[in-house]
Design an enzyme around this catalytic site. Structure first.
Site, PDB file in Angstrom:
ATOM      1  N   ASP A  13       0.770  -1.252   0.000  1.00 26.04           N
ATOM      2  CA  ASP A  13       0.000   0.000   0.000  1.00 26.04           C
ATOM      3  C   ASP A  13       0.801   1.302   0.000  1.00 26.04           C
ATOM      4  O   ASP A  13       0.470   2.233   0.737  1.00 26.04           O
ATOM      5  CB  ASP A  13      -0.962   0.034   1.194  1.00 26.04           C
ATOM      6  CG  ASP A  13      -1.855  -1.187   1.288  1.00 26.04           C
ATOM      7  OD1 ASP A  13      -1.955  -1.926   0.297  1.00 26.04           O
ATOM      8  OD2 ASP A  13      -2.452  -1.400   2.355  1.00 26.04           O
ATOM      9  N   LYS A  75      -6.642  -5.065  -3.192  1.00 27.85           N
ATOM     10  CA  LYS A  75      -7.269  -5.705  -2.038  1.00 27.85           C
ATOM     11  C   LYS A  75      -8.177  -4.711  -1.341  1.00 27.85           C
ATOM     12  O   LYS A  75      -8.027  -3.492  -1.476  1.00 27.85           O
ATOM     13  CB  LYS A  75      -6.213  -6.240  -1.061  1.00 27.85           C
ATOM     14  CG  LYS A  75      -5.367  -5.165  -0.377  1.00 27.85           C
ATOM     15  CD  LYS A  75      -4.376  -5.794   0.583  1.00 27.85           C
ATOM     16  CE  LYS A  75      -3.499  -4.772   1.267  1.00 27.85           C
ATOM     17  NZ  LYS A  75      -4.171  -3.873   2.190  1.00 27.85           N
ATOM     18  N   CYS A 108      -2.243  -2.198   7.891  1.00 26.40           N
ATOM     19  CA  CYS A 108      -2.094  -3.227   6.853  1.00 26.40           C
ATOM     20  C   CYS A 108      -0.803  -4.026   6.997  1.00 26.40           C
ATOM     21  O   CYS A 108      -0.804  -5.246   6.778  1.00 26.40           O
ATOM     22  CB  CYS A 108      -2.212  -2.597   5.466  1.00 26.40           C
ATOM     23  SG  CYS A 108      -3.880  -1.948   5.157  1.00 26.40           S
TER      24      CYS A 108
END
Length: 179
Positions: A13, A75, A108
């Site tokens: 990310d 995702k 995350c």
């Protein structure tokens, strides 16, 4: 010890405006880029994931530029392994050791590391290549991941651990990256 035959990299990310808002953004992004380049020079599989890229934006161009030959996995789960396609991509490599970098450390990255450990993988969190908006959140995440069984490392330590020696061509290729 990390080995070339058992290690891969998971990039989490590093996208959109958030990537520029994390603490020590420039240093973190530089470390991520160095880690990606070194991993590719060493032939490690790279699993590149993005959280809701249609909403949060794509991986920063300065980082994505080093990912030629790779495609990102989108995702919506915080943990990369919460997505069955990504989990299968990780499993299909046959690697047991995973270097983990990206943002945010306390969300995350943390949840991905927890899932890696739960599934029997060894998670190596690259501390200078992870960040959060709040430095205290990063520190808490690193502590909690380590107490859960993750190994903390840094970009230079991981790359030299993978190299194991200085008399090989890969060392000469990686040396300019870490200098």
């Amino acid at each position: 010890m990390l080995t070339l035959s058992d290690t891969g990299l998971i990039l989490i990310d590093v996208q959109g405006k958030l990537a520029t808002l994390v603490a020590n953004s420039n240093e973190t992004l530089g470390a991520v880029s160095t880690l990606i380049q070194g991993s590719q020079l060493l032939g490690l599989p790279v699993i590149w994931v993005e959280q809701l890229p249609d909403k949060l934006g794509a991986t920063l161009p300065a980082v994505a530029a080093h990912l030629s030959g790779c495609e990102p996995y989108a995702k919506s789960t915080f943990s990369a392994l919460g997505n069955s396609v990504i989990s299968q991509a990780i499993a299909s490599t046959g690697r047991k050791d995973w270097l983990v970098c990206g943002i945010e450390a306390h969300i995350c990255v943390y949840q991905t590391v927890c899932d890696l450990l739960e599934k029997g993988y060894n998670a190596h969190v690259v501390s200078d290549a992870v960040s959060s908006r709040n430095p205290e959140h990063k520190a808490l995440a690193l502590d909690k991941m380590q107490r859960s069984g993750a190994v903390l490392t840094c970009v230079e330590m991981a790359l030299y651990e993978l190299l194991q020696r200085a008399d090989i061509p890969e060392f000469k290729a990686i040396l300019p990256l870490v200098k």
